[in-house]
Write a protein that holds these residues in place. Sequence first.
Motif, PDB file in Angstrom:
ATOM      1  N   ALA A   1      -1.883   8.381  -5.049  1.00 14.60           N
ATOM      2  CA  ALA A   1      -2.559   8.341  -3.744  1.00 14.60           C
ATOM      3  C   ALA A   1      -3.942   7.721  -3.884  1.00 14.60           C
ATOM      4  O   ALA A   1      -4.384   6.952  -3.030  1.00 14.60           O
ATOM      5  CB  ALA A   1      -2.660   9.755  -3.181  1.00 14.60           C
ATOM      6  N   GLU A   2      -4.613   8.062  -4.987  1.00 13.15           N
ATOM      7  CA  GLU A   2      -5.959   7.519  -5.193  1.00 13.15           C
ATOM      8  C   GLU A   2      -5.922   5.999  -5.363  1.00 13.15           C
ATOM      9  O   GLU A   2      -6.744   5.273  -4.786  1.00 13.15           O
ATOM     10  CB  GLU A   2      -6.583   8.169  -6.430  1.00 13.15           C
ATOM     11  CG  GLU A   2      -7.996   7.704  -6.670  1.00 13.15           C
ATOM     12  CD  GLU A   2      -8.564   8.277  -7.952  1.00 13.15           C
ATOM     13  OE1 GLU A   2      -8.119   9.360  -8.362  1.00 13.15           O
ATOM     14  OE2 GLU A   2      -9.450   7.637  -8.528  1.00 13.15           O
ATOM     15  N   ALA A   6       1.444   4.254  -2.934  1.00 14.10           N
ATOM     16  CA  ALA A   6       1.216   5.672  -2.654  1.00 14.10           C
ATOM     17  C   ALA A   6       2.505   6.481  -2.719  1.00 14.10           C
ATOM     18  O   ALA A   6       2.497   7.669  -2.451  1.00 14.10           O
ATOM     19  CB  ALA A   6       0.585   5.826  -1.277  1.00 14.10           C
ATOM     20  N   ALA A  23      -3.653   3.983  -4.208  1.00 14.25           N
ATOM     21  CA  ALA A  23      -3.343   3.387  -2.909  1.00 14.25           C
ATOM     22  C   ALA A  23      -4.576   3.371  -2.022  1.00 14.25           C
ATOM     23  O   ALA A  23      -4.840   2.404  -1.313  1.00 14.25           O
ATOM     24  CB  ALA A  23      -2.221   4.172  -2.234  1.00 14.25           C
ATOM     25  N   LEU A  24      -5.357   4.451  -2.090  1.00 16.51           N
ATOM     26  CA  LEU A  24      -6.556   4.536  -1.256  1.00 16.51           C
ATOM     27  C   LEU A  24      -7.543   3.419  -1.597  1.00 16.51           C
ATOM     28  O   LEU A  24      -8.041   2.712  -0.719  1.00 16.51           O
ATOM     29  CB  LEU A  24      -7.221   5.897  -1.462  1.00 16.51           C
ATOM     30  CG  LEU A  24      -8.497   6.090  -0.661  1.00 16.51           C
ATOM     31  CD1 LEU A  24      -8.157   6.239   0.802  1.00 16.51           C
ATOM     32  CD2 LEU A  24      -9.274   7.286  -1.155  1.00 16.51           C
ATOM     33  N   LYS A  25      -7.787   3.253  -2.895  1.00 18.82           N
ATOM     34  CA  LYS A  25      -8.745   2.216  -3.308  1.00 18.82           C
ATOM     35  C   LYS A  25      -8.240   0.831  -2.913  1.00 18.82           C
ATOM     36  O   LYS A  25      -8.988   0.003  -2.393  1.00 18.82           O
ATOM     37  CB  LYS A  25      -8.965   2.282  -4.812  1.00 18.82           C
ATOM     38  CG  LYS A  25      -9.830   3.464  -5.198  1.00 18.82           C
ATOM     39  CD  LYS A  25     -10.002   3.570  -6.682  1.00 18.82           C
ATOM     40  CE  LYS A  25     -10.993   4.679  -7.000  1.00 18.82           C
ATOM     41  NZ  LYS A  25     -10.970   5.043  -8.405  1.00 18.82           N
ATOM     42  N   TYR A  67       0.848  -1.210   0.000  1.00 15.72           N
ATOM     43  CA  TYR A  67       0.000   0.000   0.000  1.00 15.72           C
ATOM     44  C   TYR A  67       0.875   1.248   0.000  1.00 15.72           C
ATOM     45  O   TYR A  67       0.643   2.197  -0.753  1.00 15.72           O
ATOM     46  CB  TYR A  67      -0.893   0.074   1.246  1.00 15.72           C
ATOM     47  CG  TYR A  67      -1.858  -1.058   1.456  1.00 15.72           C
ATOM     48  CD1 TYR A  67      -2.510  -1.662   0.390  1.00 15.72           C
ATOM     49  CD2 TYR A  67      -2.147  -1.523   2.739  1.00 15.72           C
ATOM     50  CE1 TYR A  67      -3.391  -2.704   0.604  1.00 15.72           C
ATOM     51  CE2 TYR A  67      -3.031  -2.560   2.960  1.00 15.72           C
ATOM     52  CZ  TYR A  67      -3.643  -3.153   1.888  1.00 15.72           C
ATOM     53  OH  TYR A  67      -4.508  -4.177   2.104  1.00 15.72           O
TER      54      TYR A  67
END
Lengths: 491, 100
Positions: free
Chosen positions: A160-161, A151, A163-165, A147
């Motif tokens: 970042a998006e 990111a 990694a977020l998902k 993760y």
Amino acid sequence: MTGGVGMGELQALAPLLVVTGWAALLLLVSALAGGRSLRLGPLALCGLLLALAAVVWDWRLVGAGGQVLFGGLAVSDRFALFLDALLLLAGSLTVLISGAYLDEHGFADDAYFSLLLLAISGMMLLVHATSLVMLLIGLETMSLAIYALVAFWVGKATSAEAALKYFVMGAVASAFLVFGVALIYGVTGATGYRALAEAAAQAAGQPLLLLGMVFVLGALAFKVAIVPLHMWVPDAYEGAPTPVTGLMASAVKAAGFGALLRLLATSFAADGLVYGSTGWLNPCWTLAALTMSLGNLAALRQPSIKRMLAYSSVAHAGYVLLGVIAAGLHPGQLAPVLFYLLSYAAATLGALGVVAWIGRREAERLTFEDWAGLARHHPVVALAMTVFMLSLAGVPPTGGFFAKFYLFRAALRDPQLVTLVVIAVLNSVVSVYYYLRPVVAMYFQDGVAQPQPLARPGVYAMLGLALALVLLLGLLPGVPLDWALHAQLAR
Amino acid sequence: MVPTSQVLGLAALLFCIGLAGVIVRRNLLIVMMSVELMLNAANLALVGFARVRGDLEGQGLAFLIVALAAAEAAVGLAIVVSVFRSRRTVYADEVTLLRR
């Protein structure tokens, strides 16, 4: 689970210990450097090669039977060591290309290589684990590091998006894994694979045990991207830094399938848990068919090469799942799956290496138009990319062809799997279309501007090694296949 | 003594509430809280089972999972901060650069 840890146990686990120790060392070095950019790539590579040497050493040490460690929490057998070697190889190729990539795209390398090694140590623990506790620790070590790596591209919003998902879905998958472990422990009172195998055989029909199995297997299926649980793949693969994408496609997948194979072959191998209404075989059959078909169909329509390779990784997970089913039906037939994972890792790392090579800071160059006319300016890399694509499609004389041939032939021995093999072959034929799209663009279309790729020695070394590996696996498969055949689980 | 079925029932309920939270809520911080709820539901089940079985393995595992949840929260919050820096939002439905 009593008694101290013996020296022999540590020796048998040397590759894992070297990688973990090296990750801590890298972190320490970058902390002492106090913010200066150090270029830790070569040091990380040393650690991985040292661990690879430890794998070779342990291969003789543990012998054909393997060695049970820490009272059954983990094991060191040739199956795990083969996968260790694969993971370390994938890690080394990733490290080779990462240095130039980090420089070019301007993100600091202070924790990058340390995280990369931590992720690999988690994966190695995952393939060595013979207890649900160790499985959990390995999976989390791997996931949390990955993760963070996804990111890592600071200043790029899509990183970042992605990694977020990946994180949100991965965290839910982890929660399911933990709950599944709790349920299995509640029904059987066991977390070790060996004790679990006996207890699960007696409790075969119990709904709570089945629910626990579904949760645990589901969490692993999420990591290797089996179809209903593949939604994160295209976004996470596209948004991540390209070397990290390569690591995810090759190493994370291999480690996940390694854990899945061991779990299915040792703990859930009782007849009542394999066949019939409570078995995992029929659902897996359907999932394999869906995974390869949907992965391929989605890959056909992708405008971005990175996204296309992401869906292609989903399709390949379907083929590997076919091998996993065959290995479940005929215990001991692990070689086709292991060989397939190795050949897929080499080809996909190479292909994503070329994607990393062509992208520059101002432009990542992911569409097919960006690749037009590449063969005229860079014939050697274009040829390498063609070989990687042919290997992924399964065209001779590449490793991908031999791996597919071997996997399908092993599966064909079982009459239950004939239909699935036919579906897989049809899918391979369809996949040739999208694998040839970048090749057509490179050779038969005219480019507007001459591309200025990332011409650095590390990148070329990585591409050369991946190319050599793909061709070696296709032209001289004897030696690696022999290793795969010896890579048996500990009894 | 509370029967195991009730402990398990409560754990399952908490797990489902957490799952519903992840699916329904758009605020990323609430989503992360919901994930924590799911992990702690599993912990509750583990501790309950450990008491019935009279061994400590389940309790030990629960401690491990507390540590794991903390590590996960650290990485997760870092990612949320990173998203917030680049997009100025913590709402999941406003983070849609990928998936065209």
